[in-house]
Design an enzyme around this catalytic site. Structure first.
Site, mmCIF file in Angstrom:
data_model
loop_
_atom_site.group_PDB
_atom_site.id
_atom_site.type_symbol
_atom_site.label_atom_id
_atom_site.label_comp_id
_atom_site.label_asym_id
_atom_site.label_seq_id
_atom_site.Cartn_x
_atom_site.Cartn_y
_atom_site.Cartn_z
ATOM 1 C CB THR A 163 14.812 29.241 5.757
ATOM 2 O OG1 THR A 163 14.460 27.994 6.147
ATOM 3 C CG2 THR A 163 13.929 29.999 5.044
ATOM 4 N NE ARG A 210 21.450 21.538 8.657
ATOM 5 C CZ ARG A 210 20.606 22.516 8.611
ATOM 6 N NH1 ARG A 210 19.326 22.053 8.152
ATOM 7 N NH2 ARG A 210 20.821 23.702 8.362
ATOM 8 C CD GLU A 250 16.930 47.324 8.497
ATOM 9 O OE1 GLU A 250 17.517 48.153 8.516
ATOM 10 O OE2 GLU A 250 15.480 47.128 8.848
ATOM 11 N N GLY A 265 11.554 41.316 8.376
ATOM 12 C CA GLY A 265 11.996 40.655 7.313
ATOM 13 C C GLY A 265 12.822 41.631 6.520
ATOM 14 C CG ASP A 292 8.843 36.376 15.480
ATOM 15 O OD1 ASP A 292 10.004 36.016 15.305
ATOM 16 O OD2 ASP A 292 8.098 36.915 14.871
ATOM 17 C CE LYS A 298 10.220 39.209 13.552
ATOM 18 N NZ LYS A 298 9.124 38.692 12.920
HETATM 19 N N1 HSE Z 1 8.557 33.655 11.951
HETATM 20 C C1 HSE Z 1 8.811 34.711 11.740
HETATM 21 C C2 HSE Z 1 7.653 35.267 10.992
HETATM 22 C C3 HSE Z 1 9.946 34.804 10.522
HETATM 23 O O1 HSE Z 1 6.609 34.703 10.641
HETATM 24 O O2 HSE Z 1 7.316 36.755 11.030
HETATM 25 C C4 HSE Z 1 10.304 36.189 10.262
HETATM 26 O O3 HSE Z 1 10.848 36.796 11.338
#
Ligand code: HSE
Length: 410
Positions: A11, A44, A124, A129, A196, A200
Site C-alpha cells: 500500500t 512478488r 516522519e 500518517g 500500533d 506510536k
Molecule cells: N494501521 C495504521 C492505522 C496505519 O490504522 O493507523 C497507519 O500507521
C-alpha cells in the site's frame, strides 16, 4: 540526480511511487535536484505494472549500487526491515521509513548509526500518517518543556469507532471495511489491541523526552471489549469513545498509556472522526497545540515518506535527532486520576446502595430499552482507588475511563 530505492511495493510503497510520479515537478524543485526511483524491491512480481522494469528481488543489488543514496523502507515489521535498514545506513545510504514497529524497537540504534555516518534516518510517516508531528517535535517544539501529548494515533480504530457510533455497524463489519480501505495493519490485531497506537506514543515520548521509551512497558488496552451497548451509553451521555494514546508528566512521574476513553464534547479530540488522526501537545510555554489530518492510507502516508526523501536529498549531512538509548522510567498508571464509567447488571435500591458504598457519590445513567442494567460515572479518583472498588462490585459488566480535564486542556 538523486537515485532512490523503495523496499516494499504494498500500500505505502505503491503510494510512494505514485506521489513521485504525480508530483514529480514539486518533489524535484523542493529536493533541489531530480529524484528518480531506480529500484523497487519486492518478493512478488507485478506483470504489467509500471514498476516491472525497475523491480528487483535481491536486496544486495540495491546495497551494492553506489548510485543509490536514499533507501525507502515501507515493508513493515521488524525483520527483515531492520537488517535491510541497518545495512543501508552502514553503507552510507540515508533511510526514510514509515515502519513504526521498526522505529519503536530499534530507533536509538539506527539514529546513532546515521549520526556516526553523517547521513539521515528519517521516520516522519511512522506516527500520524501524513501529519507532520515528528519533524515538529524534533525541530519546532524545542523551546518547551512538553507536559503532555494525547492523540488519536490509530486510523483503523478511529474509523471503526466512528462507524459503530454513526452507522450502528458491528465491530466485524467496521474492521473489514477498514481493511478494504487499506488502513489496517497486515495483522489487524496490532490496531484493535492497541499495539500500533502504543508504538506510536512510545516514539513520540522518546522524542520529547530524548530518552528511549520501551513500548512494551506502556500500559495498553485496545477496543475489542467496546460493545454496541457501551456506545449507546456514550451517546446518552453526549460523549464519544476514542482510542487515546497519552503520555503526560504527573506528580508520580511520566505516565504513558493507550486505552479507550470517553471524551466530552469540549475535548480537543472529540471531533476527530473516521480515519483522521490528531495529536494534542501541551508545552509549558506554548500551551496547547493541535496537529490534525490524514492518519493512515496509501497517499497520506506516502506524502510523509516522500517529504522525508526530499529532506534526505537536501540534507546530505546528519540532522540531529535527540533520542538516546538510555531507558525512560515510566510511572505506574495507578496514580492517574480521572472519572470512570461503569456498566453493572441489575437495578433497584440495593444495587445503588452497593455502588455508593464502593464509590461514594456517582452519577447514574440509564439507556431506554436496557432495563436489566444501568451505568454510572464516578467522581475523579486514582486508577488504583477505582480498581479496589471495581473488583468488589458484583455484576460489573465493563468500565471505561472518562476524560474530564477540560480546564487543563483548553
Ligand atoms: N494501521 C495504521 C492505522 C496505519 O490504522 O493507523 C497507519 O500507521
Amino acid at each position: 540526480m538523486a537515485k532512490i530505492a523503495v523496499l516494499g511495493y504494498g500500500t505505502v510503497g505503491s503510494g510512494v511511487y505514485e506521489v513521485i510520479k504525480r508530483n514529480g515537478a514539486i518533489v524535484n524543485k523542493n529536493a533541489g535536484e531530480e529524484v528518480e526511483i531506480k529500484y523497487v524491491l519486492d518478493l512478488r512480481d507485478f506483470p504489467g505494472d509500471p514498476v516491472e522494469k525497475i523491480l528487483v528481488h535481491d536486496y544486495d543489488i540495491i546495497l551494492n549500487d553506489e548510485e543509490v543514496s536514499v533507501v525507502v523502507e515501507v515493508m513493515g515489521g521488524v525483520e527483515p526491515a531492520y537488517t535491510f535498514v541497518k545495512n543501508a545506513l552502514l553503507r552510507g545510504k540515508s533511510v526514510c521509513t514509515s515502519n513504526k514497529a521498526l522505529v519503536a524497537a530499534k530507533g536509538p540504534e539506527l539514529i546513532k548509526i546515521a549520526r556516526d555516518k553523517n547521513i539521515n534516518f528519517f521516520f516522519e510517516a511512522s506516527v500520524g500518517g501524513g501529519i507532520p508531528i515528528i519533524r515538529s517535535l524534533n525541530q519546532c517544539l524545542t523551546a518547551d518543556d512538553i507536559e503532555e501529548i494525547s492523540g488519536i494515533l490509530n486510523g483503523t480504530t478511529n474509523y471503526m469507532l466512528t462507524k459503530m457510533a454513526d452507522e450502528g455497524w458491528e465491530f466485524e463489519e467496521a474492521l473489514k471495511t477498514a481493511q478494504d480501505l487499506g488502513y489496517a495493519e497486515r495483522n489487524p490485531e496490532a490496531d484493535i489491541d492497541g499495539w500500533d497506537a502504543c508504538r506510536k506514543i512510545a516514539i513520540l515520548t522518546s522524542l520529547y523526552t530524548g530518552r528511549n521509551t520501551d513500548y512494551e512497558k506502556v500500559y495498553t488496552e485496545g477496543i475489542t471489549k467496546i460493545s454496541a451497548r457501551d456506545i449507546r451509553y456514550a451517546k446518552e451521555l453526549g460523549f464519544k469513545i476514542k482510542l487515546i494514546a497519552e503520555s503526560q508528566k504527573t506528580d508520580a512521574g511520566l505516565v504513558a498509556m493507550v486505552a479507550p476513553i470517553m471524551l466530552k464534547k469540549s475535548h480537543p479530540l472529540y471531533n476527530v472522526e473516521d480515519v483522521l488522526n490528531a495529536v494534542y501537545v501541551r508545552g509549558n510555554v506554548l500551551g496547547p497545540a493541535m496537529f490534525f489530518g490524514s492518519g493512515a492510507g496509501k497517499l497520506p502516508t506516502a506524502s510523509a515518506v516522500v517529504s522525508d526523501v526530499i529532506a534526505a536529498v537536501k540534507n546530505r549531512s546528519n540532522v540531529e535527532v535527540e533520542w538516546s538509548d538510555e531507558d525512560l522510567d515510566l510511572a505506574n498508571v495507578g496514580s492517574v486520576k480521572r472519572s470512570f464509567f461503569v456498566r453493572v447488571s441489575g437495578s433497584g435500591d440495593d444495587k445503588l446502595r452497593e455502588v455508593r458504598s464502593l464509590f461514594g457519590d456517582v452519577s447514574i445513567v440509564k439507556v431506554p430499552g436496557l432495563e436489566d442494567e444501568f451505568g454510572f460515572i464516578t467522581k475523579v479518583m486514582s486508577e488504583d482507588d477505582f480498581d479496589k472498588g471495581y473488583e468488589k462490585l458484583s455484576g460489573a459488566i465493563t468500565r471505561i475511563r472518562v476524560d474530564n480535564r477540560e480546564e487543563e486542556l483548553c
